[in-house]
Motif scaffolding. Structure first.
Motif: not given
Ligand SMILES: NC(=O)c1ccc[n+]([C@@H]2O[C@H](COP(=O)([O-])OP(=O)(O)OC[C@H]3O[C@@H](n4cnc5c(N)ncnc54)[C@H](O)[C@@H]3O)[C@@H](O)[C@H]2O)c1
Length: 268
Positions: A30-31, A34, A154, A204, A235-236
């Motif tokens: 996921g994030f 990235a 985050t 995700t 998007e990631p």
């Protein structure tokens, strides 16, 4: 501007994190994946941490194969000992820490707050909120050893524009926003900036939390897209770009900022 100068600027912007060391939690997918890829791509040595060892090791091996300086550590971010060991391992391998990205998190099954089991409520706050506190306990001394640094958390756009049935999750991210802003005031005199990103929904593995294990699917995607003015999910890479900006010297005058990465959801 002459050509040589343009070339020099390009070279420096491509390596914003040369010589820097970053820790990214929730980095298996996921994030976080990235974010790790982006920071490594711009020159950072990166310690990836996640509770999912197999996926985390795979992700780290893929990054290393592409030339990244990277290590993986299995960590439950709700456990102080795990975070202490993560910081020790990172400093042992890379000599210190400049950037800490507290990204790991998850969402409980979507339910009215009054039907959410107490254990789920407690776990959400342990993983999403206590982790930021523990990141500070074990990370700040390491950043101070380098004479300053950056923390990026985050959070979520749900902290400021909550959807129903996700109230405990959204409240946990509200706490992340307040931790970010409070910690920014405490750490500014020490040369440490503290910022956050507030992403909107992204497709995700996170999405399996609210649905009880099902992926988002076309219908779910369309419903969410209709609530986002720019007409798509995050998007990631959108989130990674925002985190990289906040972690970089381009944002050297930004602290206590919770940047909405939300396609306009907060104003739509
Ligand atoms: N995807 C979204 O719609 C969305 C929107 C806003 C904010 N967020 C936040 O973004 C962050 C990343 O989520 P994502 O969308 O990449 O989801 P994801 O599920 O793909 O990634 C989250 C990662 O965190 C790890 N993790 C979960 N609990 C952990 C723990 N206790 N210790 C260590 N690692 C743990 C998971 O194994 C996973 O690899 C989370 O904090 C989430 O709350 C997600």
């Amino acid at each position: 501007m002459d050509d040589a100068k343009i070339g020099a600027n390009l070279a420096s912007s491509e390596a914003r994190f040369a010589g820097k060391v970053a820790v990214v939690t929730g980095a298996a997918g996921g994030f976080g994946r990235a974010i790790a890829r982006r920071l490594a791509g711009e020159g950072a040595a990166v310690a990836l941490a996640d509770i999912d060892s197999a996926k985390g090791k795979r992700t780290t091996a893929q990054l290393a194969k592409r030339g990244a300086t990277a290590l993986f550590k299995t960590v439950d971010v709700s456990r102080g000992d795990d975070l202490r060991r993560l910081m020790e391992r990172t400093c042992g391998a890379f000599g210190g820490i400049d950037i800490l990205v507290n990204n790991a998190g998850y969402c409980h099954r979507a339910k009215p707050l009054w039907e959410l089991p107490e254990a789920d409520y407690d776990r959400i706050f342990e993983v999403n909120v206590k982790s930021v506190y523990l990141g500070a306990v074990h990370g700040v001394p390491r950043l101070l050893e380098r004479g300053g640094g950056v923390i990026v958390n985050t959070a979520s756009i749900g902290a400021v524009r909550p959807r129903p049935r996700l109230t405990a999750y959204n409240a946990s991210k509200g706490a992340v926003v307040t931790l970010t802003r409070g910690l920014a005031t405490e750490l500014a005199p020490h040369g440490i900036r503290v910022n956050a990103v507030n992403p909107v929904a992204a497709d995700t593995d996170f999405m399996k939390g609210p649905s009880g294990g099902r992926p988002l699917g076309e219908k779910g995607r369309e419903i969410l897209e209709a609530t986002i003015p720019l007409g798509r999910l995050a998007e990631p890479d959108d989130v990674a770009a925002a985190v990289a900006y906040l972690a970089s010297d381009d944002a050297s005058f930004l602290t206590g900022v919770c940047l909405d990465v939300d396609g306009g959801r907060s104003i739509g």
